[in-house]
Design an enzyme around this catalytic site. Structure first.
Site, short mmCIF file in Angstrom:
data_model
loop_
_atom_site.label_atom_id
_atom_site.label_comp_id
_atom_site.label_asym_id
_atom_site.label_seq_id
_atom_site.Cartn_x
_atom_site.Cartn_y
_atom_site.Cartn_z
N PHE A 16 0.85 -1.19 0.00
CA PHE A 16 0.00 0.00 0.00
C PHE A 16 0.89 1.24 0.00
O PHE A 16 1.73 1.41 0.88
CB PHE A 16 -0.91 0.01 1.23
N GLY A 17 0.70 2.11 -0.99
CA GLY A 17 1.46 3.37 -1.09
C GLY A 17 0.54 4.54 -0.80
O GLY A 17 -0.59 4.60 -1.29
N TYR A 18 1.03 5.50 0.01
CA TYR A 18 0.20 6.67 0.36
C TYR A 18 0.96 7.99 0.13
O TYR A 18 0.41 9.06 0.34
CB TYR A 18 -0.24 6.57 1.83
N GLY A 19 2.23 7.88 -0.27
CA GLY A 19 3.04 9.09 -0.50
C GLY A 19 3.65 9.01 -1.88
O GLY A 19 2.94 8.80 -2.88
N SER A 20 4.97 9.11 -1.95
CA SER A 20 5.61 9.08 -3.28
C SER A 20 5.40 7.75 -3.99
O SER A 20 5.49 7.68 -5.21
CB SER A 20 7.11 9.38 -3.16
N GLU A 77 13.22 3.43 0.72
CA GLU A 77 12.49 3.92 1.90
C GLU A 77 13.34 3.82 3.17
O GLU A 77 12.80 3.75 4.27
CB GLU A 77 11.20 3.11 2.07
C1 SIN Z 1 4.66 5.75 0.63
O1 SIN Z 1 4.63 6.45 -0.37
O2 SIN Z 1 3.81 4.84 0.79
C2 SIN Z 1 5.71 5.92 1.67
C3 SIN Z 1 6.20 7.30 1.85
C4 SIN Z 1 6.94 7.86 0.68
O3 SIN Z 1 7.83 7.18 0.13
O4 SIN Z 1 6.67 9.01 0.29
#
Ligand code: SIN
Length: 191
Positions: free
Chosen positions: A24-28, A99
């Site tokens: 699950f990704g929520y940012g980049s 990460e």
């Molecule tokens: C994500 O995107 O899920 C983790 C945070 C990031 O790498 O910005």
């Protein structure tokens, strides 16, 4: 916990016998998809809120002038929308490096738009990591983001691209959108 989490993450999960797993990704991870995936689906996780409280010393800032990137903070009732990717476990060899600045892999239950569920992994930078910056007024966060830049580019790109992706996903992340507004207003007024 040291900011570099590569070794810690490698010892956290045993992928033996697993061909594919949801991430699950929520940012980049929503908009910078530089890894192979088998399938991609919008999804949401419950009980977590997206916050620009994690320092970025390696991608969107430097050790001297860290940027700010998102992590998840536990918040009962919160819903965080993002993108789920079904990936080969091999992909985590790369993602653990990408990460590495404070993020650990945790198991999570995600809900897809059709109401079905799946378990997967999510990278979260917890408060006890050395790169954690914590809460600050959103106007100050915007000012810090405007000034920071690192090997992956300006911190403002991270914020603007994330805000754009969240709008496309139909997410109502007031925290991200409010920092975006501060960034744009401060740039136009020089404040
Ligand atoms: C994500 O995107 O899920 C983790 C945070 C990031 O790498 O910005």
């Amino acid at each position: 916990m040291p900011a570099n989490t590569i070794e810690h993450n490698r010892s956290r999960f045993n992928f033996e016998g697993i061909d594919a797993i949801w991430l699950f990704g929520y940012g980049s991870l929503i908009y910078k998809v530089d890894f192979p995936f088998l399938e991609q689906r919008p999804a949401a996780i419950r009980g977590w809120a997206r916050r620009f409280w994690q320092g970025s010393h390696d991608h969107r800032g430097t050790p001297e002038a860290p940027g700010r990137v998102v992590t998840l903070i536990e918040q009962p009732g919160a819903v965080c929308r993002g993108m789920a990717f079904r990936v080969s476990p091999k992909v985590f060899e790369y993602l653990d490096v990408r990460e590495k600045n404070g993020y650990l892999r945790f198991s999570t239950r995600m809900t897809f738009d059709d109401g079905s569920h799946a378990d997967g992994l999510v990278y979260i930078a917890t408060e006890d990591n050395e790169a954690f910056l914590g809460e600050a007024p959103e106007a100050d966060i915007a000012r810090q983001i405007a000034l920071a830049s690192g090997p992956s580019g300006p911190n403002s790109d991270y914020l603007l691209r994330l805000a754009e992706s969240l709008r496309a996903l139909g997410d109502d992340c007031t925290h991200t959108f409010s920092i975006e507004t501060y960034l744009k207003t401060q740039a136009s007024t020089g404040s």
